[in-house]
Write an enzyme that holds these catalytic residues in place. Sequence first.
Site, PDB file in Angstrom:
ATOM      1  N   ASP A 190       1.070  -0.989   0.024  1.00 38.55           N
ATOM      2  CA  ASP A 190      -0.132  -0.006  -0.049  1.00 38.55           C
ATOM      3  C   ASP A 190       0.780   1.266   0.007  1.00 38.55           C
ATOM      4  O   ASP A 190       2.049   1.318   0.270  1.00 38.55           O
ATOM      5  CB  ASP A 190      -0.907  -0.066   1.329  1.00 38.55           C
ATOM      6  CG  ASP A 190      -1.900   1.045   1.192  1.00 38.55           C
ATOM      7  OD1 ASP A 190      -2.354   1.476   0.209  1.00 38.55           O
ATOM      8  OD2 ASP A 190      -2.124   1.284   2.299  1.00 38.55           O
TER       9      ASP A 190
ATOM     10  N   ASP B 247      -2.336  -0.974   5.951  1.00 35.90           N
ATOM     11  CA  ASP B 247      -2.948  -0.432   7.195  1.00 35.90           C
ATOM     12  C   ASP B 247      -4.387  -0.215   7.329  1.00 35.90           C
ATOM     13  O   ASP B 247      -4.831  -0.139   8.498  1.00 35.90           O
ATOM     14  CB  ASP B 247      -2.039   0.824   7.641  1.00 35.90           C
ATOM     15  CG  ASP B 247      -2.393   1.927   6.704  1.00 35.90           C
ATOM     16  OD1 ASP B 247      -2.922   1.869   5.618  1.00 35.90           O
ATOM     17  OD2 ASP B 247      -2.158   3.396   7.160  1.00 35.90           O
TER      18      ASP B 247
ATOM     19  N   GLU C 158      22.844 -44.687  11.481  1.00 31.43           N
ATOM     20  CA  GLU C 158      22.075 -45.616  12.364  1.00 31.43           C
ATOM     21  C   GLU C 158      21.666 -46.595  11.318  1.00 31.43           C
ATOM     22  O   GLU C 158      21.310 -47.743  11.989  1.00 31.43           O
ATOM     23  CB  GLU C 158      21.089 -44.685  13.053  1.00 31.43           C
ATOM     24  CG  GLU C 158      21.580 -43.861  14.128  1.00 31.43           C
ATOM     25  CD  GLU C 158      20.706 -42.662  14.533  1.00 31.43           C
ATOM     26  OE1 GLU C 158      20.698 -42.026  15.522  1.00 31.43           O
ATOM     27  OE2 GLU C 158      19.306 -42.753  13.924  1.00 31.43           O
TER      28      GLU C 158
ATOM     29  N   ASP D 161      21.533 -34.976  19.716  1.00 36.21           N
ATOM     30  CA  ASP D 161      21.269 -34.084  18.389  1.00 36.21           C
ATOM     31  C   ASP D 161      20.664 -32.580  18.642  1.00 36.21           C
ATOM     32  O   ASP D 161      20.703 -31.828  17.736  1.00 36.21           O
ATOM     33  CB  ASP D 161      20.639 -35.356  17.504  1.00 36.21           C
ATOM     34  CG  ASP D 161      21.547 -35.802  16.831  1.00 36.21           C
ATOM     35  OD1 ASP D 161      23.025 -35.494  16.892  1.00 36.21           O
ATOM     36  OD2 ASP D 161      21.267 -36.645  15.921  1.00 36.21           O
TER      37      ASP D 161
END
Length: 932
Positions: free
Chosen positions: A348, A652, A721, A751
């Site tokens: 605006d 606004d 893993e 972690d």
Amino acid sequence: MRKDEGAGAASGSGPFPPVRELTAGDVFASLDTSRRGLSAAQARTRLGRYGPNELPRAQGRAVWRQLGAQFTDLFAVVLIVASGITFLAYGLQEPRDVGTLQLAVAILGVVVLNAAIGFAQEYSAERTAEALEAMVPHTCRVVRGGERLEVPARELVPGDVVVLEAGDAVSADCRVVEAHELEVNNAPLTGESNAVARSAEPVTAGPPLEARNCVFMGTDVVAGSGRAVVFATGAATEFGRIYRLAAAAPRQKTPLQVQVASMARRVAGAALAIGALLFAVRLPTGESMVTLFVFALGVMVALVPEGLPATLSVSLAIGVRRMARRQALIKQLLAVEALGSTTVVCTDKTGTLTQAEMTVTQVWAEGVPHAVSGVGYTPSGEVADAASVREVLRVAALCCNARLVPAEGPGGGEHRRVLGDTTEGALLVVAAKAGLDLGAEEAAAPRTTEYPFDSTRKLMTTVHKRGTGYQACVKGAPGELLARCTRVAWEGRCGPLTAQDRAAVVQASDGLASQGLRVLAVARRDVDKPRPAQEEAESGLTLLGLVGMLDPPRPEVTDAVAACRQAGLRIVMVTGDHPLTGEAVARRVGIVRRPDPVVVTGARLDTMDDEALDTLLAEPSELLLCRVSPEHKMRVVTAFQRRGEVVAVTGDGANDAPALKHADIGVAMGASGTDVAREAASMVLLDDSFASIAAAVRLGRAVYQNIRKFLVYLFSHNLGELVPILAATFAGFPLVPISAVQILAIDLGSDVLPALALGAEPPESDVMERPPRSRRERLFSAPVVGRIVFLGGIQAVCVTAVFFWHIDASGIPFEDFTKETPAYREAITMVQAGIVLSQFFNALTVRSERQSIRTVGLLSNPALLAAGGFGVALMVAISCLPPLQAVFNTAPLDAADWAVLAGLGTLPLLADEARKAWLRRRDERRMTGAQR
């Protein structure tokens, strides 16, 4: 009178004629009231019938629903399922293993922790947003029973007679029945900054906001006085119509929401699929179903980053806190990242790029222009060669009805606000800057009569006693006033206005107008009586000069626009103001730099179908959209999103609210913004500073970078893993190289804290020099996946090799290993410790994508070093302390083991440093080649 009459009067529907088409007398009859207003009893009855004059509050979700929503996230569902499987495994085990129960409780605890963090962050942001003060004024003046009273604005009802004076805020939609030079500022509804005159005369049917005999909730009276009859309150007002339009617009999901949901689905699917596959592979081995369940669970837990939801929430919360320090209130955590992915900013003008305060920037007098410094209504600044313009400004200031009063609120200082017309306020301020004592000038030249401004003459004249005679002070449109001038007073002379002089004035006026300035001419004439005829007072004038003014851009906007441009953002001005005014402001702040911007009005948008609009937005031109309505703004935002753009909308006014809500990220002004705009927005700038947009984009991009950093960090060790488990399965080893409880200890104990520290990394130096990423870009893009595989693969190879090296060194056949075998406990301890140590070095390398750790600084993130040190210390405790050994089935490691693991742990860091060095050299070669 029916309850929907107010809405019918405003829109032209319903059984009653629209009040704007009636005479003032008929308005009273139509609304069942009189010039004496309603009686107290009538007001109470209508208040019960129509309800309070306030907008309905947004219905937020109940607290229990907000909390419950945290458990419906797919990651939470996956963890809940994992916990359920673990509880089931515990129940089926013979004998039951307490460690399995501990694991189930721990996974469930992770879910609760993640939910608590997410709920706390969102609940806190919502409560802060609710504390923002509403725009609608608290009290207003009405006539009831013939008496002038001040009542709460929420108690206004249709039929009330409202008293309007300069400086008042309008509390409801009203039909003007008495006007004395009444002017209002409709900017909150239309976006147009210039004051518009109001009259009591009937008008023909048309759009409600164009009715010149109506005033509307949320607007301000800037000049004159009058009375008006309320015909619509609350949600039935034009303000309420836009509020309902905004409420109906669905809130768009941010790119991060979409990507995290997609990632969660993929990770959950992969975890379940691989777990099921390995369960099926090992089923023919004759192992018990419970053992296979626990094995499959270990695989699934290895693939699911349990700490990711909490890490993501806290990382976004860090971004929220950083933005709060920049006076930017984030109402939704994910809006932080959405700003970082923004590609288009629809902004605006009035109150966003500009200060909504008219300011004189040039005075043309003595035949030359005089620059004026300072902006707004604070009388700080100066006029170049003030002595030469003092007479022009004295006459202009005397010909004003506005008043400057101290600004309200703490810290107002020298700042002033204007009671009356903002143009006249600007004249008073520039007069003060030139050293004029306005009070003394008015006392020395008391006003004897006035001929107010009207749209036909385009002039205003006041007559003042001056010494033994009288003087007429006139200001108005240059063309109209110049035609009434016969003499000129400048360059040390006072003589006839020649053709050459007229040409110079026209040229000067055109030059000021071409800069987007509103131009007024100022003249005077000596008269011999206190109340001369209007024609006498406004003819035979002596021209003194010209005054050029504008609603100035905020001082920080130009740099903010430049920063957004450098970051690759496209900025489009979307305003309800005049095209020339919009283009002038756009040029001043840097949104427009080319000589031929594309300026499109709302009327032209109405003639364009979606295909034509898409074609327009696809052009790489500088685009200004002027004279647009709330519906136009929503349509433009939707069109940009249809093209794959991530759209931020700033504004606004209530007219901005629908677009604010429909955008990917809506940014409302907190100090000057309306309550409707603040409710619709995802972010509120508490200081109304557009510069916070550029800062927020920078922080938002840093948040996204940091999310990718800890994704690489978290998922890379998942390979470390998973690969040993897969290798053991296909090698025929009967036990898992790392248990589910060990994996959980890594994910949560070693972690999470480093990942949080990575989430707090400051923005990289070149973050605003990179183009915005595409909406289609995924968190797991090819470079991210490649880096995960690169770093995770090194970890996986190292820990798998360590495990089988230790197993083979024991000399025990595979089939003889049990969970209590010392060599097995040592081997799985080395796998866990190897992953923890390699992740410590991995955290250091993922801090940047291209820069060396030496450039970033090894000690520049002490929180990361402390978090990594805590993880290593925890691993040492798990290895050495008997109570923890019993839980994790681990064994103590000697110094040689730790030395081997530390050496292998540095390999990801060293390998990635080599990769970064190669990339930097490649980029340098490309840059050198491009320069040639």
